[in-house]
Design an enzyme around this catalytic site. Structure first.
Site, PDB file in Angstrom:
ATOM      1  N   THR A   3       0.865  -1.186   0.000  1.00 29.68           N
ATOM      2  CA  THR A   3       0.000   0.000   0.000  1.00 29.68           C
ATOM      3  C   THR A   3       0.898   1.231   0.000  1.00 29.68           C
ATOM      4  O   THR A   3       1.597   1.493   0.982  1.00 29.68           O
ATOM      5  CB  THR A   3      -0.923   0.003   1.226  1.00 29.68           C
ATOM      6  N   GLU A  11      -3.272  -5.388  -2.518  1.00 29.63           N
ATOM      7  CA  GLU A  11      -3.820  -6.501  -1.736  1.00 29.63           C
ATOM      8  C   GLU A  11      -5.011  -6.008  -0.921  1.00 29.63           C
ATOM      9  O   GLU A  11      -5.093  -4.834  -0.566  1.00 29.63           O
ATOM     10  CB  GLU A  11      -2.745  -7.092  -0.818  1.00 29.63           C
ATOM     11  N   PHE A  12      -5.906  -6.950  -0.611  1.00 32.25           N
ATOM     12  CA  PHE A  12      -7.105  -6.625   0.169  1.00 32.25           C
ATOM     13  C   PHE A  12      -7.329  -7.680   1.258  1.00 32.25           C
ATOM     14  O   PHE A  12      -8.424  -8.209   1.429  1.00 32.25           O
ATOM     15  CB  PHE A  12      -8.335  -6.538  -0.740  1.00 32.25           C
ATOM     16  N   GLU A  57      -6.803  -9.542   8.217  1.00 28.47           N
ATOM     17  CA  GLU A  57      -6.125 -10.417   9.162  1.00 28.47           C
ATOM     18  C   GLU A  57      -7.141 -11.358   9.786  1.00 28.47           C
ATOM     19  O   GLU A  57      -8.232 -10.964  10.167  1.00 28.47           O
ATOM     20  CB  GLU A  57      -5.402  -9.589  10.225  1.00 28.47           C
ATOM     21  N   LEU A  77     -20.682  -1.277  11.245  1.00 29.20           N
ATOM     22  CA  LEU A  77     -21.401  -0.333  12.100  1.00 29.20           C
ATOM     23  C   LEU A  77     -21.432  -0.877  13.528  1.00 29.20           C
ATOM     24  O   LEU A  77     -22.492  -0.981  14.142  1.00 29.20           O
ATOM     25  CB  LEU A  77     -22.824  -0.111  11.580  1.00 29.20           C
ATOM     26  N   ALA A 129     -20.187  -0.108  17.105  1.00 24.36           N
ATOM     27  CA  ALA A 129     -19.578   0.902  17.981  1.00 24.36           C
ATOM     28  C   ALA A 129     -18.736   0.225  19.046  1.00 24.36           C
ATOM     29  O   ALA A 129     -19.009  -0.894  19.472  1.00 24.36           O
ATOM     30  CB  ALA A 129     -20.665   1.751  18.632  1.00 24.36           C
ATOM     31  N   GLY A 139      -7.827  -0.276  14.859  1.00 19.03           N
ATOM     32  CA  GLY A 139      -6.384  -0.189  15.106  1.00 19.03           C
ATOM     33  C   GLY A 139      -5.685  -1.015  14.048  1.00 19.03           C
ATOM     34  O   GLY A 139      -6.179  -1.179  12.939  1.00 19.03           O
ATOM     35  N   CYS A 186      -2.946  -1.238   9.308  1.00 16.15           N
ATOM     36  CA  CYS A 186      -3.447  -0.745   8.018  1.00 16.15           C
ATOM     37  C   CYS A 186      -4.266   0.535   8.151  1.00 16.15           C
ATOM     38  O   CYS A 186      -3.808   1.605   7.753  1.00 16.15           O
ATOM     39  CB  CYS A 186      -4.255  -1.826   7.321  1.00 16.15           C
ATOM     40  N   LYS A 200      -2.633   3.945   9.820  1.00 14.76           N
ATOM     41  CA  LYS A 200      -1.512   4.546   9.077  1.00 14.76           C
ATOM     42  C   LYS A 200      -1.912   4.875   7.646  1.00 14.76           C
ATOM     43  O   LYS A 200      -1.404   5.833   7.055  1.00 14.76           O
ATOM     44  CB  LYS A 200      -0.279   3.643   9.136  1.00 14.76           C
TER      45      LYS A 200
END
Length: 441
Positions: A121, A146-147, A150, A258, A260, A265, A268, A271
């Site tokens: 990326t 890439e998509f 984890e 959706l 909450a 974090g 990916c 940043k």
């Protein structure tokens, strides 16, 4: 086909093993000897469901090898660049040093007709600059983002939901002759998923580079939107989970992402949206992405709010309180602790005087190395023993399935903070627990 994979971290290791599974002969290269030794022994250097089995299977065919010697890529027709692009220290911009180093190491070994495939990326404009450096080698650059998710990386590589080719194009936006040759070669690499009708988008360099960061920015925005609604729900007494259910029935919106809670974090989304903002500024269109600053801010506020919630249930102070944090990884089915909301909250609570113990099914070793000041326990039972508050911070299946009665006798006080809104409030309250969650009464 013989292919090479440069960089055998999270992306590269999975990609190398998957390419061998698809029938290609693969050499994976990395500069970290310990990582290569583990992979060569069929062991994954990180936790990813299905990867150890895939490594064993692929190596058993004789089609997969790992090395620290970049010269081993010679003879491969396709070279995948799979190195990381972390956030620069003290800046929003992406650190491209790993891409630069990998590319420089690969250049002397390229032959005319070779294909260099960028999967990292990167900020838009990176591919164009790298393509210029291939001039005279006879090799062609393609950007193929890439998509991977984890926890589902093997599935996402072998059965992708789409493939994107960023090819060299002419002034009319059409692939050049070398771009067409590159497409045919990539079609051969991905013959199996393409035969399964995987959607294929063929485009230019710029668009291909934007796809991943645009997708991550949209997902981050959706998560932060529902967390902004959670702030309003807390102020009004509304229930953010029922709100999400209601608006999620709208097909234009959908219910996924959706949820909450503590927010996003990992290595990916945080940043990538920051690097996207930085690149927009460099291009003179920073206002186009100014909303991402609030997306980022909302996300970080949820962590602070969770500490506030812990203080509220402890009658105004967490000083001296024993708090058990269930989860260290940034998401379940991973041992990745990069920018983990769970660890961020744990550290904040400890700094404010609490005695914090963290547990996680897979990430304790990584967390202990990164946060040596925190206490860790190998099991839920040990973590919650004597706790004044229990915080579910990472929604592992075993935490979602916890029986409130079974751990009630271990804690000092029955207080549960549901940081991911995945527990049944009625069940926990019926068992005598004080239940609190972000965005719910």
């Amino acid at each position: 086909m013989r292919v090479s994979v440069i960089g055998c971290g999270y992306l590269g290791a999975v990609h190398a093993a998957s390419m061998a599974k698809l029938g290609h002969t693969v050499v994976g290269v990395d500069v970290v000897p310990a990582k290569i030794e583990m992979l060569a022994a069929g062991k994954a250097p990180f936790y990813e469901p299905g990867l150890p089995e895939l490594l064993t299977e692929s190596q058993g065919t004789g089609r997969l090898e790992f090395t620290t010697d970049t010269a081993a890529v010679a003879g491969a027709q396709v070279h995948f660049l799979c190195v990381g692009t972390p956030q620069k220290h003290g800046e929003f911009r992406a650190d491209l040093s790993y891409v630069e180093d990998a590319f420089a190491a690969l250049l002397p070994h390229l032959q005319p007709g070779d294909l260099v495939v960028g999967k990292s990326t990167v900020p838009v404009g990176t591919a164009e600059a790298l393509a210029e450096r291939l001039a005279g080698t006879g090799a062609t650059l393609v950007w193929n983002p890439e998509f991977l998710r984890e926890g589902f990386a093997v599935q996402d590589t072998l059965h992708p939901d789409r493939l994107v080719y960023g090819l060299p194009t002419d002034d009319d936006g059409e692939p050049t002759p070398e771009g067409e040759r590159a497409r045919l070669l990539l079609d051969e690499v991905y013959a199996t998923p393409l035969a399964d009708d995987t959607p294929l988008v063929v485009t230019d360099y710029a668009t291909a580079q934007l796809v991943k960061v645009a997708a991550n920015s949209f997902l981050a925005t959706k998560i932060s939107f529902i967390n902004a609604m959670a702030e309003l729900c807390e102020a009004t007494g509304a229930d953010v989970t029922r709100l999400a259910d209601a608006i999620g029935y709208d097909a234009r919106i959908g219910r996924r992402f959706l949820n909450a809670g503590l927010g996003f974090g990992g290595g990916c989304l945080p940043k990538d949206i920051r690097a996207f903002m930085a690149r927009a500024g460099e291009l003179g269109v920073d206002q186009a992405l100014s909303f991402l600053r609030e997306v980022d801010a909302i996300n970080m506020r949820r962590r602070v709010r969770m500490v506030d919630l812990a203080r509220e249930v402890c009658d105004g102070s967490i000083v001296g309180r024993r708090i058990a944090v269930l989860g260290a990884a940034f998401k379940p089915d991973s041992d990745d602790i990069r920018d983990s909301p769970a660890l961020s909250v744990a550290a904040q609570m400890q700094l404010q005087g609490a005695h914090v113990t963290v547990t996680d099914p897979q990430a304790v070793d990584n967390a202990r190395a990164a946060w040596p000041g925190l206490a860790f326990a190998p099991t839920v039972e040990e973590a919650v023993t004597g706790a004044d508050v229990v915080l579910l911070a990472t929604e592992w299946a075993e935490y979602r399935a916890l029986d409130p009665d079974s751990i009630a006798g271990l804690v000092a006080e029955r207080r549960i903070l549901d940081g991911r809104n995945v527990l049944d409030p009625a069940r926990w309250r019926a068992a005598g627990w004080t239940y609190r969650a972000l965005g719910r009464p």
